[in-house]
Design a protein around this motif. Structure first.
Motif, mmCIF file in Angstrom:
data_model
loop_
_atom_site.group_PDB
_atom_site.id
_atom_site.type_symbol
_atom_site.label_atom_id
_atom_site.label_comp_id
_atom_site.label_asym_id
_atom_site.label_seq_id
_atom_site.Cartn_x
_atom_site.Cartn_y
_atom_site.Cartn_z
ATOM 1 N N ASN A 1 7.161 63.272 -146.385
ATOM 2 C CA ASN A 1 6.643 62.857 -147.687
ATOM 3 C C ASN A 1 6.341 61.363 -147.760
ATOM 4 O OD1 ASN A 1 6.961 65.486 -148.629
ATOM 5 N ND2 ASN A 1 9.015 65.087 -149.433
ATOM 6 N N ALA A 2 6.719 60.617 -146.734
ATOM 7 C CA ALA A 2 6.587 59.160 -146.782
ATOM 8 C C ALA A 2 5.140 58.717 -146.965
ATOM 9 C CB ALA A 2 7.171 58.546 -145.510
ATOM 10 N N TRP A 3 4.182 59.475 -146.366
ATOM 11 C CA TRP A 3 2.783 59.061 -146.455
ATOM 12 C C TRP A 3 2.281 59.053 -147.896
ATOM 13 C CZ3 TRP A 3 -1.199 61.952 -148.527
ATOM 14 C CH2 TRP A 3 -0.942 63.304 -148.752
ATOM 15 N N VAL A 4 2.828 59.944 -148.736
ATOM 16 C CA VAL A 4 2.412 59.990 -150.136
ATOM 17 C C VAL A 4 2.834 58.701 -150.846
ATOM 18 C CG1 VAL A 4 2.614 61.223 -152.322
ATOM 19 C CG2 VAL A 4 2.592 62.499 -150.165
ATOM 20 N N TYR A 5 4.068 58.285 -150.616
ATOM 21 C CA TYR A 5 4.562 57.046 -151.211
ATOM 22 C C TYR A 5 3.779 55.847 -150.676
ATOM 23 C CZ TYR A 5 8.552 59.596 -153.137
ATOM 24 O OH TYR A 5 9.348 60.456 -153.853
ATOM 25 N N ASP A 6 3.505 55.856 -149.363
ATOM 26 C CA ASP A 6 2.723 54.771 -148.769
ATOM 27 C C ASP A 6 1.333 54.702 -149.401
ATOM 28 O OD1 ASP A 6 4.818 54.118 -147.070
ATOM 29 O OD2 ASP A 6 4.051 55.327 -145.404
ATOM 30 N N TRP A 7 0.704 55.851 -149.574
ATOM 31 C CA TRP A 7 -0.642 55.922 -150.138
ATOM 32 C C TRP A 7 -0.679 55.413 -151.574
ATOM 33 C CZ3 TRP A 7 -2.993 59.646 -153.686
ATOM 34 C CH2 TRP A 7 -4.395 59.540 -153.747
ATOM 35 N N LEU A 8 0.408 55.707 -152.319
ATOM 36 C CA LEU A 8 0.502 55.269 -153.704
ATOM 37 C C LEU A 8 1.001 53.829 -153.814
ATOM 38 C CD1 LEU A 8 2.036 58.484 -155.314
ATOM 39 C CD2 LEU A 8 -0.315 57.644 -155.579
ATOM 40 N N GLY A 9 1.376 53.243 -152.683
ATOM 41 C CA GLY A 9 1.872 51.875 -152.701
ATOM 42 C C GLY A 9 3.288 51.747 -153.222
ATOM 43 N N ILE A 10 4.071 52.828 -153.109
ATOM 44 C CA ILE A 10 5.459 52.815 -153.578
ATOM 45 C C ILE A 10 6.381 52.553 -152.390
ATOM 46 C CG2 ILE A 10 7.286 54.153 -154.685
ATOM 47 C CD1 ILE A 10 5.090 55.783 -156.062
ATOM 48 N N GLU A 11 7.207 51.528 -152.520
ATOM 49 C CA GLU A 11 8.123 51.176 -151.435
ATOM 50 C C GLU A 11 9.056 52.347 -151.131
ATOM 51 O OE1 GLU A 11 10.324 47.064 -150.225
ATOM 52 O OE2 GLU A 11 10.736 47.830 -152.236
ATOM 53 N N ASN A 12 9.263 52.613 -149.849
ATOM 54 C CA ASN A 12 10.099 53.749 -149.467
ATOM 55 C C ASN A 12 10.656 53.566 -148.070
ATOM 56 O OD1 ASN A 12 8.450 55.636 -147.359
ATOM 57 N ND2 ASN A 12 7.029 54.577 -148.744
ATOM 58 N N THR A 13 11.662 54.349 -147.761
ATOM 59 C CA THR A 13 12.262 54.379 -146.421
ATOM 60 C C THR A 13 12.472 55.828 -146.029
ATOM 61 O OG1 THR A 13 13.426 52.293 -146.810
ATOM 62 C CG2 THR A 13 14.214 53.669 -144.999
ATOM 63 N N SER A 14 12.057 56.174 -144.828
ATOM 64 C CA SER A 14 12.230 57.536 -144.317
ATOM 65 C C SER A 14 13.001 57.489 -143.006
ATOM 66 C CB SER A 14 10.867 58.196 -144.077
ATOM 67 O OG SER A 14 10.201 57.566 -142.983
ATOM 68 N N PRO A 15 13.610 58.606 -142.601
ATOM 69 C CA PRO A 15 14.301 58.647 -141.315
ATOM 70 C C PRO A 15 13.395 58.235 -140.154
ATOM 71 C CG PRO A 15 14.911 60.551 -142.616
ATOM 72 C CD PRO A 15 13.798 59.867 -143.359
ATOM 73 N N ARG A 16 12.133 58.692 -140.172
ATOM 74 C CA ARG A 16 11.225 58.373 -139.071
ATOM 75 C C ARG A 16 11.039 56.869 -138.924
ATOM 76 N NH1 ARG A 16 5.974 61.175 -140.085
ATOM 77 N NH2 ARG A 16 7.157 63.007 -139.382
ATOM 78 N N LYS A 17 10.905 56.165 -140.052
ATOM 79 C CA LYS A 17 10.719 54.718 -140.006
ATOM 80 C C LYS A 17 11.944 54.028 -139.407
ATOM 81 C CE LYS A 17 7.535 54.528 -143.950
ATOM 82 N NZ LYS A 17 7.329 54.098 -145.360
ATOM 83 N N ALA B 1 19.481 39.339 -134.045
ATOM 84 C CA ALA B 1 19.476 40.754 -134.403
ATOM 85 C C ALA B 1 18.141 41.156 -135.016
ATOM 86 C CB ALA B 1 20.608 41.054 -135.384
ATOM 87 N N LYS B 2 17.734 42.378 -134.748
ATOM 88 C CA LYS B 2 16.490 42.899 -135.318
ATOM 89 C C LYS B 2 16.744 43.362 -136.746
ATOM 90 C CE LYS B 2 12.923 46.453 -134.699
ATOM 91 N NZ LYS B 2 11.819 45.497 -134.879
ATOM 92 N N ARG B 3 15.853 43.002 -137.633
ATOM 93 C CA ARG B 3 15.981 43.380 -139.040
ATOM 94 C C ARG B 3 15.331 44.736 -139.295
ATOM 95 N NH1 ARG B 3 15.269 39.889 -144.469
ATOM 96 N NH2 ARG B 3 14.805 41.590 -145.940
ATOM 97 N N VAL B 4 16.056 45.604 -140.010
ATOM 98 C CA VAL B 4 15.523 46.901 -140.422
ATOM 99 C C VAL B 4 15.724 47.016 -141.929
ATOM 100 C CG1 VAL B 4 15.671 49.400 -140.173
ATOM 101 C CG2 VAL B 4 16.117 47.933 -138.191
ATOM 102 N N ASP B 5 14.644 47.169 -142.673
ATOM 103 C CA ASP B 5 14.730 47.265 -144.136
ATOM 104 C C ASP B 5 14.907 48.710 -144.587
ATOM 105 O OD1 ASP B 5 14.509 44.569 -144.765
ATOM 106 O OD2 ASP B 5 12.320 44.622 -144.753
ATOM 107 N N VAL B 6 15.855 48.904 -145.496
ATOM 108 C CA VAL B 6 16.019 50.185 -146.198
ATOM 109 C C VAL B 6 15.784 49.858 -147.666
ATOM 110 C CG1 VAL B 6 17.600 52.045 -146.802
ATOM 111 C CG2 VAL B 6 17.608 51.108 -144.487
ATOM 112 N N LYS B 7 14.529 49.963 -148.079
ATOM 113 C CA LYS B 7 14.125 49.531 -149.411
ATOM 114 C C LYS B 7 13.399 50.666 -150.139
ATOM 115 C CE LYS B 7 15.401 45.244 -148.542
ATOM 116 N NZ LYS B 7 14.440 44.125 -148.530
ATOM 117 N N GLY B 8 13.471 50.621 -151.451
ATOM 118 C CA GLY B 8 12.774 51.615 -152.256
ATOM 119 C C GLY B 8 13.401 52.995 -152.159
ATOM 120 N N GLN B 9 12.598 54.004 -152.454
ATOM 121 C CA GLN B 9 13.070 55.389 -152.440
ATOM 122 C C GLN B 9 13.411 55.850 -151.020
ATOM 123 O OE1 GLN B 9 13.529 57.624 -155.079
ATOM 124 N NE2 GLN B 9 13.232 55.838 -156.384
ATOM 125 N N ILE B 10 14.494 56.606 -150.890
ATOM 126 C CA ILE B 10 14.836 57.249 -149.621
ATOM 127 C C ILE B 10 14.147 58.613 -149.626
ATOM 128 C CG2 ILE B 10 16.677 58.000 -148.081
ATOM 129 C CD1 ILE B 10 16.687 54.990 -148.761
#
Length: 230
Positions: A16-32, A2-11
């Protein structure tokens, strides 16, 4: 596999996901999640959740995508599934780590304005609560009133409580419990397993030749003197 999909950090919302990515904050978005499901292309997926929650709308979109996915979906709660993440955890068959937690509470926001704005915000929050309750009801079979009461209390649950309420299907590793001992002088399980590998038993269990038993006894004494741990 099975393929692993992580749902970690802030939903978070996809925009807005790019802001969290830029700040290095773990996050999960619908697009991901959607991109991961597209890559899986109908193969089985395992969703690993460890999240304190976040956006209700983003969680709803992820929940819906998992429910609509054509392949098999399994959810594994490895840390905590709280708030919006608990909604995502309702999307499929699930299990939780013995050390995991589950938490549900009311949807919250901030607002300003006159009494009409406040009334409108209150109505919006009640509607959002109902949408969350719909996910819980579909999984647990509990009455909306019972669920609302739990949400009003900001209810944190242990792994066993989450299973007892029906939010999660089972606890991980239950089929292979860790051996427990209460006493002194017990031979460690790992030592017993090593001795079993040393003794040849052509005559079946308990029928090993005496010479083999003597060798095993000597090995056992040596292992225990060395304080064998593995």
């Amino acid at each position: 596999m099975a393929k692993r999909v992580d749902v970690k950090g802030q939903i978070v919302e996809s925009g807005n996901a790019w802001v969290y990515d830029w700040l290095g904050i773990e996050n999960t978005s619908p697009r991901k999640v959607i991109m991961a499901l597209q890559e899986a292309a109908g193969e089985d997926v395992e969703i690993y959740i460890n999240s304190p929650g976040g956006s209700v709308h983003a969680a709803s979109e992820i929940y819906t995508e998992l429910r609509a996915y054509q392949g098999k979906v399994r959810i594994k709660i490895t840390g905590i599934a709280a708030s919006a993440a608990s909604v995502i955890a309702q999307a499929a068959e699930s299990e939780i780590s013995p050390t995991g937690m589950f938490m549900i509470h009311n949807v919250s926001t901030s607002a300003s304005g006159d009494y009409r704005d406040m009334d409108n915000t209150a109505g919006t929050l009640r509607a959002a609560n109902q949408s969350v309750i719909n996910a819980y009801t579909g999984k647990t079979g509990m009455a909306p009133e019972e669920l609302q009461e739990l949400m009003d209390k900001d209810t944190y649950m242990s792994a066993q409580q989450a299973v007892d309420y029906g939010f999660v299907d089972r606890i991980m590793f239950e089929e292979s419990p860790i051996p427990l001992q209460n006493g002194f002088g017990t031979i460690p399980e790992n030592v017993i397993n090593k001795l079993r590998g040393m003794i040849r038993e052509p005559g079946g269990y308990g029928q090993a030749p005496s010479i083999e038993k003597e060798k095993a006894a000597a090995q056992l004494k040596l292992l225990l003197m060395k304080g064998e741990k593995r």
